[in-house]
Each structure stands twice: as structure tokens, then as C-alpha cells.
Design an enzyme around this catalytic site. Structure first.
Site, PDB file in Angstrom:
ATOM      1  CG  ASN A 113       3.218   0.310   2.843  1.00 39.15           C
ATOM      2  OD1 ASN A 113       2.944  -0.685   2.191  1.00 39.15           O
ATOM      3  ND2 ASN A 113       4.347   0.983   2.665  1.00 39.15           N
ATOM      4  N   GLY A 114       2.362  -2.534   4.527  1.00 42.48           N
ATOM      5  CA  GLY A 114       3.255  -3.598   4.948  1.00 42.48           C
ATOM      6  C   GLY A 114       2.593  -4.954   4.877  1.00 42.48           C
TER       7      GLY A 114
ATOM      8  CE1 TYR B  89       7.465  -2.556 -10.760  1.00 42.70           C
ATOM      9  CE2 TYR B  89       6.840  -3.209  -8.556  1.00 42.70           C
ATOM     10  CZ  TYR B  89       6.499  -2.975  -9.869  1.00 42.70           C
ATOM     11  OH  TYR B  89       5.207  -3.139 -10.280  1.00 42.70           O
TER      12      TYR B  89
ATOM     13  N   GLY C 293      -0.532   1.087  -5.310  1.00 47.94           N
ATOM     14  CA  GLY C 293      -1.669   0.186  -5.186  1.00 47.94           C
ATOM     15  C   GLY C 293      -2.781   0.576  -6.125  1.00 47.94           C
TER      16      GLY C 293
ATOM     17  CB  CYS D  29      -0.890   0.036   1.245  1.00 46.57           C
ATOM     18  SG  CYS D  29      -1.781  -1.467   1.567  1.00 46.57           S
TER      19      CYS D  29
END
Length: 503
Positions: free
Chosen positions: A122-123, A267, A41, A13
Site C-alpha cells: 500500500n502506497g 476521508y 480500493g 490499496c
């Protein structure tokens, strides 16, 4: 890599949160902060604001929508308040059907006995099974949807037990194995953020020029989008609470180990974001220069450079500068084909990749082509692009890959979750070249990657390359599943969600 994931699931996220101390609507800040991170996302998005003790939420699937000027007052009435958090998501935990994706859309709210908290996360959490059991024992109506729901309820439970935000955050940090960067709002309007004790996922803080508005963001681009000043990157194990006086930084876990996700550099992050005091695109250019130094003979054999857009573009510039070869802009991405290939079913992936990347045949005909690519996960994207190059008449096709060969799954929010789906876990670079149809696959060395990033190896998470995981539960599960995979056992789904390997 051009991937996002199999069966419709992602890194996880992007998060954004903001507070204003002049009682202004924060929705515009939250909206642009989230839209700047939509690359993190594509599956779903959500906004949540706080006003006079109440939470107001809006969630939906797909990309963050355009907001027309004549509808802004409708959005203000839907999401009132001077505090807000937001999230874009791709699934790395829970089920992947549409209903489950809707249920897993963030931000999440948890409430009990007059207490409540809202979180954007996020994770990815590895030790989900014991935590699910704990939440079910403490919340009669708890139904597990995704990791962010677990973290939200764990935070609320800590607030109930301690009545202290610092102790509640410490309880989360000590109980969870995995990666988590969080921003949230308590029921009394306290705005905060924290990172896991290894700092695996990014999270920075900033403020407006008048010091009346303060924000947290996964990436600095969201601060830029709102014309905010970047203040700092949160430390591993740090909790930050915001007041009118600014940021109060509390090191909850002393002497944490840094293990920042190296894949962000190759990336996931936007090239115009800043990590480690450098723009990501500058680091990616260094990646390209490194590969030329490491494979000089292949660089000499090339006629032109082609990048896999867009994450291969910056490394292509580095290859161009180090080799003197022309960077031929003969691979173009169809901007409005937004699906990421590793989020798709196998049957859909070829069609989407084929439509997403357009190769200008005349530019590659009779040429020895060097393709710059950020990473190779499954190899199917590369196979399709190389096949298109061959059909266009390319004589040779080499692939310069900026991220070292991926040999192990990620448990921390990049959805490459089993050994079997990773071509690098089963094959050497020479074998991979044959499989994808290339004349050579040239990975940047681990040493080159670390040098370009400009940090120490033990300050990065490189588990997918080295097999050394920074958290104990992840290491245990990886070792168990690697042995099973080598023995020929079938992998079923994400290995960290299998009951029989949980601690």
C-alpha cells in the site's frame, strides 16, 4: 470528496496478512480481513496463500466477491495454506487500461535463482525511473507494471544479495522515496511486514485470543472482523517478523521522522478504525465542532445540516452538537452504486454522482442548508450536489469542509497527482464557492485539524495542504512542476511519472 479518480485509477490499496500456527486454512481470515477494507480500493482484489514452499494466488477485478458456503471447499483447494496475504487496489501508478489494471493486481510474486517472495503493498513510489532501470538490469524478464511490482523485485534482489531479510528490508527503505506499507512471505515461509521510514501509510498488527494466529492490516477494522486483539501500529522504518512466539519488532531505520497521512483521518479510513488510540469517527466529529467555532456567524445563519454521505456524516454530528442545528438526514447514498467519482472519466462522473446521491427535496426547500463534506479536490461532486439543492428550493447553501484547502498533488497514494486538477491550487475559498455555486465554502483550519487528530504537525504528512513534502524526491518534483504550472506549461499525466522530472 466522494472521489476516487480520473481515468480509472486510487489511495492506493488496503493490505492484510495472516499466519496460523495450528496448520489451519487461513483463507477465511484473509477473506474477511480484505473485505473489511474494500473501501480502500474498488478496482481489483487478490489473495495469495503459502503451503509447503508454494504460492497459490487468485486475482480479479472489482469488489471482493461474496463467497457462498457451498463453495468454501473450492476456495480452500484453490488457496491452501496456513499463511496468506491479500490486497485491494486502486491505481496510482502505471497505466489505467483494463489490461494494465489486471497486470497490476496484487499480491505480486518475484523469483530468481531459487529464491522467491510475495508482497502486498500500500502506497506509492516517487523515484520509479532509477528503480525500473535497476530492476531491468538485474531481472532479464522484468516488465514494469506498477509500484508494488518494483518493491517486490527490489525486496527479492536484496534477499539474493544479502541472504538476510533485515538487510533486504533496509535496502528497500533506503532506496525508495515514497510511501510503502508492506506485508509479505518469503519462499521459506517467513511472514513479515514493514513500513517506510516516514510511516506515511497505516499498518497495524494483532493476534487471536489464543495467540495461535497473527495478522497485519492497513486498518484495525480487519482485526475486529476476525475477532483479533489489536497489538500495535508499526513504527516508521520498522520491520516485524512473525514466529510461534509472536511478533519480533526490529527498528531498521533509527530515529525516523513520523509523517502519517492526515487524509486518512478526513476521508480514506473507515470511521470505526483506530489511529492514534482514537476511533476515526470521533476525530471527524471534532472536525465538525471545530468548523462551527471557526465560522460561528455562518453556523447561526443555517437552518439545517445535510451531510455528503458517508464521510461527511461524522462531521455532521459534530456540527449538530456544536451549533444545535438539526442534522437532517435528507441526503442519501445509493448503496449499490459503488463507483467513486474521482476514478471516473469526466463524461461518466456527472452521471454517477447524480445517481449516487439522492436529495430529499421537501426537506431542503426554503432552508439555509449547511453541507458537511470531507474535502474538495476538483469540486465537481460538490457542484452537482449544490445544483440539486438549488433545484430542490434551498435558499442558501454553505459547505463546511473538514480537510483544509488542498493546494498540491499527492505523491504517496492518493490519486490527485497534478496541480491542474486541484481546484484549491488555483482558487481561494471565495472563488471556489462561486465556481461550485455555494454561498460560502468554509474550510477547517490546519490548526483545528491537527488539534483534533491529537498529534504534532511535524508527525503528519500535510504536503497537499502546505506544499512541504516529507521525502526529498517528492519535494523536488513538486517544486519543478509547480513552477511549470505557474508558467502555463501543460501537465501530462501523473507528474511523478514524467521522465523529465525524475532525479
Amino acid at each position: 470528496m466522494h472521489t476516487q479518480r480520473e481515468k480509472g485509477t486510487t489511495t492506493g490499496c488496503g493490505i492484510f496478512g495472516v499466519i496460523n500456527y495450528e496448520n489451519q486454512h487461513v483463507f477465511p481470515y484473509v477473506y474477511w480481513g480484505l473485505r473489511a477494507q474494500n473501501h480502500r480500493g474498488h478496482q481489483s482484489h487478490g489473495f495469495l496463500t503459502y503451503s509447503n514452499g508454494e504460492f497459490y494466488a487468485y486475482k480479479s477485478l472489482d469488489l471482493v466477491p461474496k463467497v457462498k458456503s457451498d463453495a468454501i471447499h473450492e476456495w480452500f483447494s484453490r488457496l491452501p495454506g496456513s499463511i496468506g496475504i491479500a490486497n485491494v487496489r486502486y491505481t496510482t501508478s502505471g497505466k489505467c487500461d483494463e489490461v494494465s489494471i489486471v497486470q497490476g493486481t496484487q499480491p505480486f510474486i518475484a523469483a530468481i535463482d531459487g529464491l522467491k517472495v510475495a508482497l502486498s503493498f500500500n502506497g506509492n513510489i516517487v523515484n520509479t525511473q532509477p528503480l525500473r532501470k535497476e530492476m531491468a538490469e538485474n531481472f532479464s524478464n522484468f516488465i514494469y507494471n506498477c509500484d508494488s511490482d518494483l518493491v517486490c523485485h527490489k525486496m527479492l534482489l536484496g534477499l539474493k544479495q544479502t541472504n538476510d531479510l533485515v538487510l533486504a528490508a533496509k535496502g528497500v527503505m533506503e532506496s525508495l522515496d515514497g510511501a510503502f506499507s508492506v506485508t509479505g512471505i518469503t519462499g521459506d515461509g517467513t511472514f513479515f511486514a514493514f513500513k517506510d521510514p516516514h510511516g506515511i501509510k497505516p499498518l497495524c498488527a494483532g493476534h487471536d485470543p489464543n495467540s495461535k494466529t497473527y495478522a497485519f492490516s492497513s486498518e484495525t477494522v480487519s482485526l475486529d472482523m476476525n475477532s483479533f486483539v489489536r497489538d500495535f501500529e508499526l513504527n516508521p522504518g520498522e520491520l516485524v517478523i512473525v514466529s510461534k512466539d509472536g511478533f519480533k519488532r526490529i527498528q531498521v531505520i533509527p530515529n525516523p521522522r513520523h509523517a502519517f497521512c492526515a487524509f486518512e483521518y478526513a476521508y480514506f479510513a473507515r470511521p470505526d478504525s483506530i489511529f492514534n488510540h482514537k476511533y476515526v469517527y470521533e476525530i471527524r466529529e471534532d472536525f465538525g465542532r471545530n468548523i462551527v467555532k471557526e465560522y460561528p456567524q455562518i453556523a447561526k445563519d443555517g437552518d439545517i445540516i445535510i451531510s455528503v454521505p458517508e464521510t461527511g456524516d461524522d462531521s455532521a454530528m459534530g456540527v449538530h452538537e456544536a451549533s444545535g442545528l438539526r442534522w437532517e438526514r435528507a441526503s442519501r447514498r445509493h448503496r449499490y452504486v459503488t463507483e467513486r467519482a474521482f476514478i471516473l472519466l469526466n463524461a461518466e462522473r456527472y452521471s454517477t454522482i447524480d445517481k449516487k446521491i439522492n436529495i430529499l427535496d421537501a426537506k431542503v426547500k426554503d432552508k439555509n442548508v449547511i453541507i458537511t463534506e470531507d474535502s474538495i479536490v476538483r469540486g465537481d461532486t460538490n457542484s452537482i450536489i449544490i445544483e440539486k439543492m438549488r433545484k430542490a428550493g434551498a435558499k442558501k447553501v454553505y459547505v463546511f469542509v473538514t480537510f483544509p484547502r488542498i493546494i498540491g498533488p499527492c505523491f504517496y497514494g492518493i490519486d490527485m497527482s497534478s496541480y491542474g486538477q486541484l481546484i484549491g491550487s488555483r482558487h481561494s475559498s471565495e472563488e471556489i464557492a462561486k465556481i461550485i455555486g455555494a454561498d460560502g465554502v468554509c474550510y477547517q483550519s490546519l490548526e483545528g485539524l491537527i488539534k483534533a487528530i491529537g498529534t504534532k504537525e511535524d508527525e503528519l504528512c500535510l504536503a497537499c495542504v502546505t506544499g512541504k513534502y516529507p521525502t526529498p524526491c517528492a519535494q523536488k518534483i513538486a517544486d519543478i512542476m509547480k513552477n511549470r504550472f505557474q508558467e502555463g506549461c501543460e501537465e501530462k499525466g501523473r507528474i511523478y511519472e514524467n521522465d523529465d522530472v525524475q532525479p
